[in-house]
Scaffold this motif. Structure first.
Motif, PDB file in Angstrom:
ATOM      1  N   TRP A  41      -4.484  -5.623   5.916  1.00  0.00           N
ATOM      2  CA  TRP A  41      -3.151  -5.079   6.169  1.00  0.00           C
ATOM      3  C   TRP A  41      -2.420  -4.646   4.908  1.00  0.00           C
ATOM      4  N   GLY A  42      -2.909  -5.023   3.757  1.00  0.00           N
ATOM      5  CA  GLY A  42      -2.274  -4.594   2.514  1.00  0.00           C
ATOM      6  C   GLY A  42      -2.268  -3.086   2.346  1.00  0.00           C
ATOM      7  N   VAL A  43      -3.235  -2.427   2.941  1.00  0.00           N
ATOM      8  CA  VAL A  43      -3.298  -0.965   2.879  1.00  0.00           C
ATOM      9  C   VAL A  43      -2.091  -0.360   3.582  1.00  0.00           C
ATOM     10  N   LEU A  44      -1.789  -0.850   4.781  1.00  0.00           N
ATOM     11  CA  LEU A  44      -0.634  -0.321   5.512  1.00  0.00           C
ATOM     12  C   LEU A  44       0.666  -0.624   4.793  1.00  0.00           C
ATOM     13  N   THR A  45       0.747  -1.791   4.174  1.00  0.00           N
ATOM     14  CA  THR A  45       1.930  -2.118   3.387  1.00  0.00           C
ATOM     15  C   THR A  45       2.080  -1.141   2.233  1.00  0.00           C
ATOM     16  N   ASN A  46       0.982  -0.845   1.547  1.00  0.00           N
ATOM     17  CA  ASN A  46       1.031   0.128   0.455  1.00  0.00           C
ATOM     18  C   ASN A  46       1.458   1.507   0.954  1.00  0.00           C
ATOM     19  N   ILE A  47       0.938   1.928   2.096  1.00  0.00           N
ATOM     20  CA  ILE A  47       1.271   3.249   2.627  1.00  0.00           C
ATOM     21  C   ILE A  47       2.753   3.329   2.968  1.00  0.00           C
ATOM     22  N   VAL A  48       3.263   2.326   3.669  1.00  0.00           N
ATOM     23  CA  VAL A  48       4.674   2.338   4.068  1.00  0.00           C
ATOM     24  C   VAL A  48       5.588   2.306   2.843  1.00  0.00           C
ATOM     25  N   LEU A  49       5.288   1.421   1.895  1.00  0.00           N
ATOM     26  CA  LEU A  49       6.115   1.345   0.695  1.00  0.00           C
ATOM     27  C   LEU A  49       6.047   2.629  -0.134  1.00  0.00           C
ATOM     28  N   ALA A  50       4.865   3.211  -0.249  1.00  0.00           N
ATOM     29  CA  ALA A  50       4.727   4.451  -1.013  1.00  0.00           C
ATOM     30  C   ALA A  50       5.512   5.585  -0.367  1.00  0.00           C
ATOM     31  N   ILE A  51       5.480   5.660   0.965  1.00  0.00           N
ATOM     32  CA  ILE A  51       6.240   6.705   1.653  1.00  0.00           C
ATOM     33  C   ILE A  51       7.737   6.491   1.468  1.00  0.00           C
ATOM     34  N   LEU A  52       8.198   5.255   1.635  1.00  0.00           N
ATOM     35  CA  LEU A  52       9.622   4.973   1.452  1.00  0.00           C
ATOM     36  C   LEU A  52      10.079   5.293   0.031  1.00  0.00           C
ATOM     37  N   ILE A  79       5.255  12.860   1.637  1.00  0.00           N
ATOM     38  CA  ILE A  79       4.516  11.889   2.453  1.00  0.00           C
ATOM     39  C   ILE A  79       3.020  11.983   2.176  1.00  0.00           C
ATOM     40  N   VAL A  80       2.505  13.203   2.053  1.00  0.00           N
ATOM     41  CA  VAL A  80       1.080  13.372   1.745  1.00  0.00           C
ATOM     42  C   VAL A  80       0.758  12.791   0.376  1.00  0.00           C
ATOM     43  N   THR A  81       1.600  13.067  -0.605  1.00  0.00           N
ATOM     44  CA  THR A  81       1.386  12.526  -1.942  1.00  0.00           C
ATOM     45  C   THR A  81       1.425  11.003  -1.935  1.00  0.00           C
ATOM     46  N   ALA A  82       2.377  10.436  -1.192  1.00  0.00           N
ATOM     47  CA  ALA A  82       2.504   8.976  -1.118  1.00  0.00           C
ATOM     48  C   ALA A  82       1.287   8.349  -0.449  1.00  0.00           C
ATOM     49  N   MET A  83       0.792   8.969   0.601  1.00  0.00           N
ATOM     50  CA  MET A  83      -0.387   8.425   1.279  1.00  0.00           C
ATOM     51  C   MET A  83      -1.613   8.469   0.370  1.00  0.00           C
ATOM     52  N   LEU A  84      -1.783   9.549  -0.357  1.00  0.00           N
ATOM     53  CA  LEU A  84      -2.920   9.646  -1.267  1.00  0.00           C
ATOM     54  C   LEU A  84      -2.809   8.630  -2.399  1.00  0.00           C
ATOM     55  N   LEU A  85      -1.597   8.408  -2.883  1.00  0.00           N
ATOM     56  CA  LEU A  85      -1.398   7.388  -3.909  1.00  0.00           C
ATOM     57  C   LEU A  85      -1.718   6.000  -3.365  1.00  0.00           C
ATOM     58  N   ALA A  86      -1.290   5.720  -2.136  1.00  0.00           N
ATOM     59  CA  ALA A  86      -1.548   4.412  -1.529  1.00  0.00           C
ATOM     60  C   ALA A  86      -3.043   4.182  -1.324  1.00  0.00           C
ATOM     61  N   PHE A  87      -3.812   5.238  -1.059  1.00  0.00           N
ATOM     62  CA  PHE A  87      -5.264   5.095  -0.926  1.00  0.00           C
ATOM     63  C   PHE A  87      -5.933   4.856  -2.273  1.00  0.00           C
ATOM     64  N   SER A  93      -2.108  -4.721  -4.214  1.00  0.00           N
ATOM     65  CA  SER A  93      -1.475  -4.559  -5.513  1.00  0.00           C
ATOM     66  C   SER A  93       0.022  -4.849  -5.393  1.00  0.00           C
ATOM     67  N   PRO A  94       0.700  -5.165  -6.500  1.00  0.00           N
ATOM     68  CA  PRO A  94       2.129  -5.463  -6.428  1.00  0.00           C
ATOM     69  C   PRO A  94       2.938  -4.234  -6.002  1.00  0.00           C
ATOM     70  N   TRP A  95       4.070  -4.495  -5.378  1.00  0.00           N
ATOM     71  CA  TRP A  95       4.891  -3.408  -4.813  1.00  0.00           C
ATOM     72  C   TRP A  95       5.399  -2.459  -5.886  1.00  0.00           C
ATOM     73  N   TRP A  96       5.702  -2.973  -7.078  1.00  0.00           N
ATOM     74  CA  TRP A  96       6.275  -2.133  -8.117  1.00  0.00           C
ATOM     75  C   TRP A  96       5.275  -1.140  -8.682  1.00  0.00           C
ATOM     76  N   LEU A  97       4.012  -1.324  -8.404  1.00  0.00           N
ATOM     77  CA  LEU A  97       3.003  -0.371  -8.867  1.00  0.00           C
ATOM     78  C   LEU A  97       3.134   0.963  -8.141  1.00  0.00           C
ATOM     79  N   LEU A  98       3.740   0.963  -6.970  1.00  0.00           N
ATOM     80  CA  LEU A  98       3.905   2.192  -6.198  1.00  0.00           C
ATOM     81  C   LEU A  98       5.059   3.055  -6.682  1.00  0.00           C
ATOM     82  N   LEU A  99       5.900   2.504  -7.532  1.00  0.00           N
ATOM     83  CA  LEU A  99       6.998   3.308  -8.079  1.00  0.00           C
ATOM     84  C   LEU A  99       6.422   4.263  -9.059  1.00  0.00           C
TER      85      LEU A  99
END
Length: 99
Positions: A41-52, A79-87, A93-99
């Motif tokens: 489920w960490g993948v979905l968390t990364n995707i949602v956080l990256a999109i937000l 959204i496309v960029t965020a999803m690709l980053l999350a993949f 990984s920690p949430w702040w890495l998605l910033l």
């Protein structure tokens, strides 16, 4: 001797940026489901956080630049960029890495 330089192929359909981005998002959904199945489920968390984060940060930058926010956010490119980053990053990984 003359050089024959053909023109490059272009898409002459009536597709818009938002339409193409929607197709890319839909194409990424099976990958997201498979990635979640194998890695958790960490993948979905990364995707949602990256999109937000991407939508919030893009809206902030557009406001600073005094550009219209709505058309740029609705085209789907963030959204496309965020999803690709999350993949591209590890699932837990920690949430702040998605910033």
């Amino acid at each position: 001797m003359t050089l024959n330089a053909p023109t490059s192929p272009h898409d002459h359909s009536n597709s818009s940026v938002s339409g193409v981005m929607l197709q890319v998002i839909l194409a990424l959904l099976p990958a997201a489901a498979t990635y979640t199945y194998f890695f958790g489920w960490g993948v979905l968390t990364n995707i949602v956080l990256a999109i937000l984060f991407s939508l919030i940060l893009e809206a902030g930058v557009l406001r600073i630049r005094q550009r219209p926010v709505r058309p740029y956010l609705l085209d789907g490119s963030a959204i496309v960029t965020a999803m690709l980053l999350a993949f591209a990053i590890p699932p837990y990984s920690p949430w702040w890495l998605l910033l």
